[in-house]
Structures are given as C-alpha cells and as structure tokens.
Design a protein around this motif. Structure first.
Motif, short mmCIF file in Angstrom:
data_model
loop_
_atom_site.label_atom_id
_atom_site.label_comp_id
_atom_site.label_asym_id
_atom_site.label_seq_id
_atom_site.Cartn_x
_atom_site.Cartn_y
_atom_site.Cartn_z
N GLN A 11 0.84 -1.19 0.00
CA GLN A 11 0.00 0.00 0.00
C GLN A 11 0.88 1.25 0.00
O GLN A 11 1.98 1.25 0.54
CB GLN A 11 -0.91 0.02 1.24
CG GLN A 11 -1.79 -1.18 1.42
CD GLN A 11 -2.89 -1.29 0.37
OE1 GLN A 11 -3.43 -0.29 -0.08
NE2 GLN A 11 -3.21 -2.51 -0.02
N LYS A 86 -9.00 -2.20 1.96
CA LYS A 86 -8.02 -2.20 0.86
C LYS A 86 -7.06 -3.39 0.98
O LYS A 86 -6.57 -3.89 -0.04
CB LYS A 86 -7.26 -0.88 0.84
CG LYS A 86 -8.09 0.29 0.33
CD LYS A 86 -7.24 1.49 -0.02
CE LYS A 86 -6.76 2.21 1.20
NZ LYS A 86 -6.11 3.51 0.84
N CYS A 207 -10.34 1.90 -5.23
CA CYS A 207 -10.17 0.57 -4.64
C CYS A 207 -9.26 -0.26 -5.55
O CYS A 207 -9.42 -0.24 -6.77
CB CYS A 207 -11.53 -0.11 -4.48
SG CYS A 207 -11.43 -1.89 -4.20
#
Length: 284
Positions: A11, A86, A207
């Motif tokens: 991420q 996520k 997303c």
C-alpha cells in the motif's frame, strides 16, 4: 498471513485515510504489534465470506475535472476506502491479476500486466494514416466514446453474471461480491462529511479491485462487437486482420467504413452494452 503482510506493505504511504482514520503507514510501522490481530479479522472474512459492513463505509472526495465546475458530472468521485478493506481487496487482486492476460482480449489495454499503452497509440496512428491514404469511395470513420460515470454505474448483477461466465469458483466469487455489495458512501464537502448514501450499483474509484472488475465487465463490449459487428473494422493490409476497436478502461475507439448503416450498428451495440451493464455513453 504472509499474503496479508505483503498486501499491507504494498500500500502507498500516507494516503488519505478512510472513515476509520487509519492509514497504511500505521499498519506498516506497527505491524509487529497489530499484524496478528489484523490477520485474525481478515481471516474471519475469508472463513465465512461475510465482510463487516463498517469496513465498506467509504468517504468520497470530489476532484474537479474542468476549471470552474458547475455540475456533479464535472467532478471525478474518488473513494477513500478503509485500510482494512483495501488490504482484503489487494489480496483478492493478487490472485486475480495473473489471470487477466488470458481472460481479457488484446483490444483492452488498461491494467493488464505486460501490455503497453504505446502499442495502442502506434496502432491508432497507423489506422489514421490509413484514413489519409485510403481509396475507399465512402471513406472511413472512427468513433471516440467515453462512458458516463462508468465506475459508479456498473450494475452489480452484471458483475455477478460475469464471474459465473468466466467460471470463477463460487467461493472466490462470493468474496468479490461481498466486497462490492451494500456499500455506504458519504461525500466530504468543505471538510465535513454529509449523510450516508446507500449504493445501488458501481465500484469504488480508488479501490485496488475495482479496475480489474470493470475491465472484466467491459469484455462484454468486445463480445458484442465480435458477435454483432461483423461488418465493422478497418483492414490496414490486404491480408491483415480487421481492427474493430481499441479500449482503455472506459474509453472506446471504434473503426469502420463511413456510412449510415455502420453508424447505426455501432449505436445498437453500445445501447445493448448499456442495457446489460447500466452504463451510458457520455454524449458530451
């Protein structure tokens, strides 16, 4: 648990947080403390296939697409998903993206590993050069189409049928649909969140999973052109293949000979695609 850890550390850092207020940077910095708890929560989802409804609560920030926007369509809605959501989406994507090159036709360029946008640019340039040198009496034409609020309009039932059509295992399909269905949105306006809105269709803009789900549904357009657009397309060389269209996510470029019948055929295909998916061509 290793898949979960990888999903966390891939991420981006210090991204805008969702309604939980926690960024991925927090999970990375304190993974040795929160990792096991996070994994136990995510493992529960993968065990029973039911996602906690609060994980799907999403803030929306409106990014203007033009100077001096005057209507909602002038904004791009970006979803601020919760980090836990996520992580789950990234784990699903890691299983899904390796299959995309086999599942999605070569006319679709976006989000497919190993495909380059430059290939489509060069091909499009060759086609427009053909326009200049062609001796076709009726001429040739290209239609550039853009889908209106494409991610937000895609029907959930369409996504469900696409997963069945591709032959995904029912368990994996359930994980995907559970990530998509029954989402609540709240728009951030002047720094404050407005009331919650229950979604009836669409995917999250922002997303990790949404781009892959969208282009799977967009494959319906390729199928429609192949089945119903037999006379569409332009041939660059006498023995070369017909090039009917090029896709980049929700942007479509369709080629054919220039006549009223071909234009009507294009229109019918796009109308059919819209009825199946809920999408509309942006007339602007």
């Amino acid at each position: 648990m290793e898949e979960c850890r990888v999903a966390v550390f891939q991420q981006g850092n210090n991204r805008s947080p969702g309604s939980d207020g926690v960024t991925s940077s927090f999970f990375k910095s304190y993974w040795n403390i929160v990792g096991e708890t996070t994994w136990n929560a995510i493992k529960k989802f993968f065990s029973n296939g039911i996602m906690h409804k609060n994980w799907k609560d999403t803030f929306i920030v409106l990014i203007p697409k033009v100077n001096n926007p005057t209507s909602p369509s002038n904004f791009c809605p970006i979803s601020l998903c919760q980090t836990t959501y996520k992580i789950v989406a990234s784990m699903l994507v890691s299983r899904l993206k390796n299959l995309m090159n086999k599942m999605i036709s070569e006319e679709q360029l976006a989000f497919i590993p190993g495909r380059a946008m430059s290939d489509h640019c060069i091909l499009a340039q060759e086609i427009f050069h053909k326009f200049k040198v062609s001796k076709n009496k009726n001429g040739l034409m290209a239609a550039k189409l853009d889908m209106e609020q494409a991610y937000d309009s895609m029907g959930w039932s369409t996504q469900q049928q696409i997963l069945v059509w591709y032959g995904f295992p029912s368990v994996f399909s359930k994980f995907v649909m559970e990530s998509v269905l029954n989402v609540r949105f709240s728009i951030i306006m002047n720094g404050k969140k407005l009331r919650w809105i229950d979604a009836c269709s669409g995917f999250h803009q922002g997303c990790p999973l949404s781009p892959y789900l969208f282009i799977m549904c967009a494959q319906l357009l390729f199928n429609a052109i192949m089945q119903r657009g037999h006379s569409l397309g332009i041939q660059l060389a006498s023995r070369g293949p017909l090039i009917t269209h090029l896709l980049y996510a929700d942007d479509v470029l369709i080629f054919s000979q220039a006549n009223y019948g071909m234009a009507r055929q294009m229109l019918k295909i796009m109308e059919g695609f819209g009825k199946w998916t809920g999408l509309k061509v942006n007339a602007n």
